[in-house]
Each structure stands twice: as C-alpha cells, then as structure tokens.
Design a protein around this motif. Structure first.
Motif, short mmCIF file in Angstrom:
data_model
loop_
_atom_site.label_atom_id
_atom_site.label_comp_id
_atom_site.label_asym_id
_atom_site.label_seq_id
_atom_site.Cartn_x
_atom_site.Cartn_y
_atom_site.Cartn_z
N ILE A 153 21.69 93.88 70.19
CA ILE A 153 22.13 95.10 70.84
C ILE A 153 23.46 94.90 71.55
CG2 ILE A 153 19.91 96.20 71.16
CD1 ILE A 153 19.86 94.79 73.94
N CYS A 194 24.39 92.87 74.03
CA CYS A 194 24.37 92.81 75.49
C CYS A 194 25.26 91.70 76.03
CB CYS A 194 22.95 92.62 76.01
SG CYS A 194 22.29 90.99 75.66
N LYS A 195 25.65 90.79 75.16
CA LYS A 195 26.60 89.72 75.51
C LYS A 195 26.02 88.68 76.48
CE LYS A 195 30.99 91.95 74.74
NZ LYS A 195 32.36 91.69 75.04
N LEU A 196 24.68 88.67 76.62
CA LEU A 196 24.11 87.67 77.52
C LEU A 196 24.26 86.27 76.94
CD1 LEU A 196 20.90 89.43 78.83
CD2 LEU A 196 22.99 89.00 80.06
N GLU A 209 26.67 85.27 75.06
CA GLU A 209 28.07 84.90 75.24
C GLU A 209 28.29 84.42 76.67
OE1 GLU A 209 31.95 87.36 74.03
OE2 GLU A 209 31.17 87.83 76.00
N ILE A 265 31.88 88.04 71.17
CA ILE A 265 31.25 89.29 70.71
C ILE A 265 32.12 90.47 71.08
CG2 ILE A 265 29.22 90.79 71.01
CD1 ILE A 265 27.66 88.29 71.76
N ASP A 266 32.23 91.42 70.19
CA ASP A 266 32.82 92.72 70.54
C ASP A 266 31.80 93.80 70.23
OD1 ASP A 266 35.21 92.07 71.59
OD2 ASP A 266 36.31 92.16 69.71
N THR A 267 31.77 94.80 71.10
CA THR A 267 30.75 95.83 70.90
C THR A 267 31.38 97.21 70.82
OG1 THR A 267 30.49 95.96 73.28
CG2 THR A 267 28.89 94.64 72.09
N GLY A 309 24.63 106.36 68.41
CA GLY A 309 24.60 106.27 69.87
C GLY A 309 24.06 104.97 70.41
N ARG A 362 24.06 100.78 71.08
CA ARG A 362 25.04 99.74 71.35
C ARG A 362 24.92 98.65 70.28
NH1 ARG A 362 26.54 98.08 76.84
NH2 ARG A 362 28.05 96.46 76.53
#
Lengths: 159, 698
Positions: free
Chosen positions: A64, A66-68, A70, A80-82, A88, A90
C-alpha cells in the motif's frame, strides 16, 4: 608427583591415542558434509533471503506504499514512490531494493503492516552487471508469484 | 498569582488557563480540541489533569488558574484519566495509519503512543462515515474524525464562513457540509492544518510522500503584498505542499489557499527551460554562456540605432527586491529613463505627489486598533484573504468597517456600511454624516482596483480631501507582492533608487505601450495578463523592432513577437527578498533547485551589469547596498501632496472590462496552479449531483 604422571602419559603417547580415538569414532559415523549444490542443508522457515512482494489471493498487490519498510531499513536499500491509483487507493509507482546495500536483517518484513514485502528462502542469486543489483517492483512481484505457496507454508510453520 | 505545577512554583496571570501556562513553561499536556487561536470547548477530554483538592481530573484547557492551585500533570490520576479518554477516542478510529497522509505528524498517533493502551477492549463494529467530495483542495476520510470540532470553530470564528458543521448527536455525530462541494472559502486550507487526525487532508498532496521524507524550508508568499510566512515541504527536489510558518505579526498561524496551493504553478507545462533566440524568424535554442552578451548587444545596438528614448523597460512587481534593484541599476545606468513596474495602471498624473511607497499606514497587527476602517475598491475576502482574518478580528472589538467597491461582493467579516460605487464617481464618500463614523482613529484602505482606473489621480485627490476632513490615515494595498520595492528601489520613470527625484522624467508604462517604442524589455511579465490592456500590448509588441523577455513561462504572445526569451527562476528557486505592505523586509532562500538551464534572475542581470561595468554583485552585496539606500530614506515625506496632483490629465479611452480582481488570477504563478484553477471552475459552475444509473460492480 604430578610431574611423574605427566612424564608417564607422554611416554606412552596417551594424548595422541585419545585424540585419534575421536578420529576413529568419526570414521564410522554418518558424515555431515553436504555435497552443495547437489545437496542442500535444511533452512529455517524464518530464513531471510531474496525479497519478494506478495499479492492477495484475488491478484491485487498487497503493498500500500506506506513506506514503513523504507523508513526502517538500516541500510537505506529500499526506495519507494507512491501515488493515488485511479481507484483512489495508495499504491507504489516505484519499489526498488538495492541488493548490494541490503543486509538481510528482515526489518522490512517485520515493519510491513500488510505482509507485502517478505524475504524468501532464495539465497542463490547472482548478477552479471552492477545495474542488476537494484530489483524493481515488477521483478519483486514476479518472485512473489513464484514463491507464494512456499511463503504460505513457511508462515504456517512459524505460527 | 502563585500556582504549583508538578510541585514547581510559577507565576500566573489572572484568567490564564492551565494549558496556557503549561504551554508557556513547556510542560506538555495532550490535547485535540484546544487551539490557541480558537475558542475553548473542552470536548475531547484529553487534557484532563489532576488538581489537588478536586475529586475528579479537570480539563486543563477550560479550567482557569486560581491562587495556590496545585496541578499535577504526571500523577496516577492524570495518567489514568488521559488513558481512559484515549481509549474512547480510539474506539472508532480506524487503524489505517499506514495509508493515512497524516501518519507521522498525527496528533492522535503521538498521543496514543504516549498515553494509549496497546490493545483495545472494544470488540464491536467500528463506525464508518461516508466521505463527501467537499472541495478540490481538501480530501476527506471522515471515519477518522474524532469530533474535536476545530474545523467547525475555524469556520465560525476565523474565516467567518460556516462551511462545516456538526450534525446529529452521540454515535451518529458527524462533521459534514451543508451543501456538497460546499467548502469554497479562500482560507479553507487551514482546516487541513487544524485537523489533528487525517480526516481533512491536503488533496493535491494525497499519497505523494510521507511526512518523514519531507524537507522543510521557509519562504515568503509571492501572491499578495501581505507577505505571509510559509513553510515549503519538498520531496526529491520538488515542492509537494506548503504549510503556514507561524508569524504572529503577519499571518498568525494561517495562510490563504492561494499561498498554500499557488506553488503548483511552478510545475506548469508553460515553464520555459532554455533560452530562445529568433533566427530567421524562428525561435532557436541559445547556449547559456552567450545569453548575457547577446542581450547586452541587443540593448546597446538598439540604443545606438534609435536612441535611449525608444527603449521601454518594464518589470513586474512580483520580482524580488534584488532583481528590481539590479534592473534599475542597469537601465538607469544606461541612462534609459523609460522604466516602470506599474503595468496595470493607466493614469499617472498622481505620481509626483505619491508617497515614497504604497503602505498600509499601520502594522497588520494593529488593524484592530482603528475605530473605523474604510475599504475603497477592494474585496478583502478574495484579494487578501489573510487580511480578512485580521479585519474579522477587528470587528469583534470596536471597529466598524465600511466598504466601497465597484461590485457588490461579500466579505468574510460583518460590514457596518456597504456601497457600490461607480468608477469615476466617488462622491458618495463625501457624505460623512451618512457614514456614522465613530470617534477615534480612522484608516482608509485603497485597493489595487483604484490604481487601475483611468481617473485614479482624481480619486486619490478626493480620497485625500476626505481623509483630511475626517482626520484619517490613508493606506494602500498593492497589486503585487513586491510593488513596494518597485517604488522604493526606483523602478519608476520619475524616481531613482531610494525615492529621489530623477532629472529626466521618462515614460510611464502606459505611455510606453501606447506610444509604440522600438524596443521593449519585459521582466517577469506576461503580456497577456499583466497589463491594463492585452490588445494594446500586442499592437506595441508587433510594431516594435526588438522585444526582450525575461520570464519563467512562455506565452503565445512571446512566441510570436519575442526576439530573445531568457528563462528565469520563480520565487521558489532563487534567493530573494520582498518588502511587504507594512514595509517589512523579508529575506528568503531557494526552496528547490531549478532545472539545468534556468538561472536565477538576479545572476543573469548581474552578468549584464558586469558587461556594462556597473559592478559585480553577490546576493549579499546587493542586500547591503539595498540596506544602505533604504537607510537614507526620509519616510516622513510619505504623505500625498494633494496640491500638486494634476487630475486634468485623465486618460479617457477605453473602459475597464471588469471591476473585480479574481483570487486566482493575481499573478502568473497562481494562474497556472492546477488545483486553484479547479476551485475557480467549481465556484463558477455549481456542482450538479452525479447521478449514475450504471450498476456498481460488487
């Protein structure tokens, strides 16, 4: 007195016989040497090898963005890029892991709230050029697809 | 008054609440509904503290301090009270922190880490609230709402536009809009900051980055002359959002939506990223190294060919003070006196007697001290949203606000008197008896629309007469964020650096355009929209021999008529400074790096200055020289000398087509902000409810 016992022991080569007795015993027991790569040692279900991104049974990617992972990565190996996908949600547009930087600590796996990024049991991989060290999202998902069944089995074994 | 907090003695002011004192001394008390600029409701119960002699823990935000009060913010009673409150707040809050944009800067997250329990006893279903598309700027996830009602109170007390409300009670309580897409106020973005959880969030920023990835750099608003302080948040050398930087003297803790989302304009597709020069009728790329010599050659050759009087130098009031300084330094140095920054004006007969710079006449912070504030030709709500917060605050005191505008637009604060005036008939003003002015100080504020009128000198004179009659101060609101610097630094045909009168009076912008000169140098100006009349500008550019544009954006007219277009940085990519309408000098640094071939405007001008031997500057030497020249200024001369206003030179050609200044049409950056354009579209077209008959896939 002590010195006399010592002298007698060395005179009759007792130490050597004692040592050779272990060698002699091992001669007749089963060997633990593994003929890699034909033979392999067993792996723990918690083994931390090559990374993979998993999917839900319906084919939807789990990640999803969330970049946790990273954030928690001690080697700064993940980038990561989101963005917002059309529905709608993520999602990541980029999920790169630099395998040269990675120290296989497994923190990413632990941090993931949706069990998306996992470390599989694969430990035999090589690169032919330095550029290949960064594995992209597509590749990670592919690895995930191939090893999904094994992953589920390992997870059941742990619990 | 003596009080004890955690067994330490402190002095408190009468009527001070516990939380106010604790904030001052640095003792942390968790809170959700309390905000220092909003009223107190004590609804979240998070700030409960243990007070000696009181049976139950009391809310710190609404309990005033008393003599010898003993408060313990760390006792068992406080802790258990806060833990219980936290448990109730978390009952319905979803566990979607990983995808919530508030994650990492969420007050609920922070407080639950500190005061919450690691598991919930609640086993029933959680509440789910349907989201509504309330605005193109704010995304909603109302399931996350904890009903602190900060957004509702902001609408009631600060922006004075009641857009959100608390509907229903108990379990069914929800924050909702009365009309769908109903959040349209110019300050709505502040509700994003106020929301302690992720219920109201920044829509253009949605899912773009996480808070811990962002780099924060402070900047100054380039969109209005108030000079709000803004923190820009960047991710990978790109601005992803803007939040207010607290400056109690200017913008307090608020910024307008224009300041918050205006930065999007710098990522517009119109952005020019290489120098273009016309060769054989076509625009071709030019290497940066030869740009300044090429421009200089063009200017020098045109001076030789047609003379200095045939060169018109125009600069935007949105340029930084450094650029304005170097611009006049170069062109006044070349003895060109046709230089102006007032591109939207037409009548300049007032200019000789005008003060050294347009000024508000008082500090923004002191507006509430005026008993009567008379607004002429300005709609504060749309043109200066941040000022409307101040004026709203002033009306809560004893101030009366009068409005004279060309159209009947609403304001965000109660008006005591409102009248629609004609462009050349300001007579209704002169009826002092009608107005019912209170005794006390009076401030007249003239908006930028006045300066666009063909008879502005006349109006200035009448307003000045009127101000003498009622003993009032006259203040101005400027067209651009740095118009004040334009005046102070001598980007004028009749004045030099520091406001000294020049020997030769050059042509003003109106004359430059209508008299069709042979060379035009336009700095940071968009010929389509930054002038009083687009068609006249087009005629002038067409007939001229050489047009030099320094610009961040390329427009169709530039493509057609330019001989050379030099890309320059926007406010976000350069060192610079603005002088706001109070005269406050504010310096800022680059927030992001521009792309390879875009250079800082002042450095390009500096290269031209070196070629002409006017000196080699760095950003510091420019600022030193600026300070030196501004020190000499005698601000006591800053009153209008009415006798010398010659109102007879009124320009009477074409009529102004519109008498409003659109919020999101003030400068070239805002015009290109995608999200803000969506807002103006949704405002003009009331939303029709989407009725789809297609069955949904389930």
């Amino acid at each position: 007195m002590k010195n006399i016992i010592k002298l007698l022991k060395s005179l009759f080569l007792l130490e050597i016989l004692k040592g050779l007795s272990i060698t002699g015993k091992k001669l007749f027991t089963k060997s633990i040497t593994v003929q890699y790569p034909e033979e392999k040692t067993p792996q723990s279900p918690r083994f931390r090898g090559l990374h993979a991104l998993r999917r839900y049974p319906n084919g939807e990617e789990r990640c999803i963005g969330c970049k946790l992972c990273e954030a928690v990565c001690p080697a700064l190996a993940i980038s990561i890029d989101t963005e917002m996908r059309d529905d709608g949600t993520r999602r990541t547009t980029k999920y790169d892991i630099d395998l040269f930087k990675c120290v296989y600590c497994g923190f990413c796996e632990e941090a993931c709230p949706v069990d998306a990024v996992v470390e599989t049991k694969i430990f035999e991989f090589h690169f032919e050029s330095r550029n290949e060290r960064v594995i992209s999202k597509d590749k990670l998902l592919e690895i995930g697809d191939i090893y999904e069944k094994e992953e589920i089995k390992d997870r059941n074994n742990i619990n | 008054m003596k009080v004890f907090i955690d067994n330490k003695e402190y002095n408190a002011k009468p009527d001070e609440t516990i939380i106010e004192l604790c904030d001052k001394i640095g003792v942390h008390i968790p809170r959700f509904c309390y905000h220092k600029h909003l009223s107190i409701v004590a609804s979240c119960r998070m700030c409960l503290v243990d007070i000696e002699g009181v049976k139950y823990a009391q809310p710190a935000c609404s309990t005033p301090l008393r003599e010898d009060m003993r408060i313990s913010t760390k006792s068992e009673k406080t802790k258990s009270a806060q833990k219980n409150s936290m448990e109730f707040l978390l009952i319905n809050h979803p566990l979607d922190c990983p995808i919530c944009d508030q994650g990492g800067e969420c007050e609920l997250q922070d407080v639950s880490l500190e005061h919450g329990d690691d598991h919930s006893k609640y086993m029933q279903f959680k509440r789910v609230v349907v989201d509504k598309d309330i605005s193109p700027l704010i995304s909603t996830d109302m399931t996350r709402c904890i009903h602190c009602s900060r957004c509702v109170r902001f609408g009631e007390e600060i922006s004075n536009v009641k857009e959100l409300g608390l509907l229903n009670r108990g379990e069914d309580m929800k924050i909702d809009v009365f009309i769908e897409s109903g959040v349209t106020s110019e300050l709505s973005g502040n509700m994003i900051d106020l929301c302690p959880v992720g219920a109201l969030n920044n829509k253009p920023y949605r899912y773009k980055a996480r808070t811990w990835d962002l780099k924060q750099i402070c900047g100054i608003s380039p969109h209005d002359c108030i000079g709000s302080n803004i923190n820009y948040h960047t991710y990978n050398n790109k601005i992803v959002r803007a939040v207010p930087f607290e400056n109690l003297a200017i913008n307090q803790t608020w910024i307008s939506d224009r300041d918050r989302f205006g930065y999007e304009g710098i990522y517009s597709n119109d952005r020019l990223d290489k120098t273009l020069i016309r060769e054989n009728g076509k625009l071709v790329e030019l290497d940066f190294d030869s740009v300044s010599s090429e421009v200089n050659n063009l200017i020098i050759s045109n001076i030789k060919k047609h003379g200095r009087k045939e060169i018109g130098c125009l600069i935007s009031g949105q340029s930084t003070s450094e650029e304005l300084f170097l611009f006049q330094k170069i062109f006044k140095g070349l003895e060109i006196s046709n230089i102006d920054h007032r591109t939207k004006e037409r009548d300049f007969s007032y200019q000789k007697s005008f003060p050294i710079m347009p000024s508000l006449g008082c500090n923004i912070d002191d507006l509430h001290l005026y008993k009567n504030i008379i607004l002429i030709g300005v709609n504060v709500k749309t043109e200066y949203p941040i000022l409307s917060v101040r004026l709203n605050n002033a009306t809560k005191g004893n101030s009366k606000i009068y409005s004279f505008n060309f159209s009947s637009l609403d304001e965000n604060f109660p008006l005591y008197y409102k009248k629609v005036i004609d462009d050349n008939n300001i007579e209704p003003l002169l009826n002092t008896n009608d107005l019912g002015l209170d005794n006390g100080e009076t401030l007249i504020i003239l908006g930028p629309l006045i300066s666009r009128l063909p008879n502005q000198s006349n109006i200035l004179k009448k307003v000045h007469d009127f101000s003498l009659l009622i003993d009032a101060k006259v203040g101005f609101l400027a067209e651009f964020c740095n118009s004040t610097s334009g005046w102070l630094l001598g980007n004028l045909p009749h004045r030099n650096l520091g406001g000294s009168t020049s020997n030769i009076i050059g042509k003003n912008s109106y004359e430059m355009i209508t008299e069709k000169l042979s060379t035009y140098i336009m700095y940071n100006l968009e010929p389509e929209s930054d002038f009083f009349d687009k068609t006249l500008v087009e005629v002038a550019l067409k007939s001229s021999e050489c047009n030099i544009f320094f610009t961040s954006y390329i427009t169709p007219m530039m493509e057609k008529y330019a001989d050379i277009i030099i890309p320059i940085t926007t406010f976000a990519e350069t060192d610079g400074s603005y002088i706001n309408i109070e005269g406050r000098y504010q310096v800022f640094q680059p927030v992001v790096q521009p792309s390879k071939d875009i250079h800082e405007g002042w450095s390009i001008l500096n290269n031209i200055s070196i070629l002409n031997n006017f000196g080699d500057y760095t950003i510091d030497t420019i600022r030193n020289e600026l300070e030196e020249s501004l020190k000499k200024i005698d601000f006591s001369l800053s009153a209008i000398d009415i006798d010398s206003i010659d109102a007879s030179n009124m320009v009477e050609d074409n009529v102004i087509d519109k008498f409003t200044r659109d919020t999101y049409d003030t400068d070239m950056i805002v015009r290109r902000s995608e999200s803000l354009n969506k807002v103006s579209l949704s405002k003009h077209k009331p939303s029709i409810k989407n009725i789809t008959n297609e069955p949904k896939n389930i």
